[in-house]
Scaffold this motif. Sequence first.
Motif: not given
Length: 229
Positions: A187-192, A194-195, A215-222, A226-227
């Motif tokens: 669940g550490k998506n922000e760290e993921a 960044a990598i 992966y960047i796109y998916r996590l950025s959308i999520e 959330l924001g």
Amino acid sequence: MSDKHEVTNEQQALAKAQGFWQQYQKIIIGAVAVVVIGFAGWYGYKEYIVKPKEEKAAEALFKAEEYFRMDSANLVLNGDGQSRGALYVIKNFSGTKAANLAHFYAGVSYLKLGDFNNAVKYLKDFSTDAKQIQLLAFGALGDAYAEQNKTDDAISYYKKAGSTFEKDDNNSAEYLFRAALLLETKGKNEEALAIYKDIKEKFPKTDKGFQADRYIYRLSIEKNDLGAN
């Protein structure tokens, strides 16, 4: 008058120096002797004990190295009955360069055999200045810990692997990618994220560099979703 005074001072200085030498000569000679004997002992140890031991260790490891290249894990570890394996070298030639390398061969071989405890044991005892090999050792440790569900340790070693020798862009990107995937499972998506961005920036031409976009796109959308919530 001045000349006599200078002579007197020189005589006094000489007398003091002679007095110092007479008082401490045994200690000084002894100290020098210790240094000379120590150097001679060190040289003799290196030439007549360490060097032959290194040669014997390298000779003993030679066949195991061949089997390692052939991907024959059991033969790497235990030999073939005629030649010795990596475990023999580790046990009998401790402290040699060959024994150190044997730890790497043994650790990777145990990893291939699914013996993750021994993989960790031997890989953790290996270290080298050859950064590309150290990268692979750290990566193998990450794999062994991941198989044991020790996620934090796995992430740590994957990160080490990814930053040890960045000239090996494919392996560096690969291990960083594995670290990011495990971070997501925790669940550490922000760290993921960044990598993934780091992979994209540093290793854009690698397979994982190409995959990182998704992966960047998916996590950025999520993250944006959330924001918004």
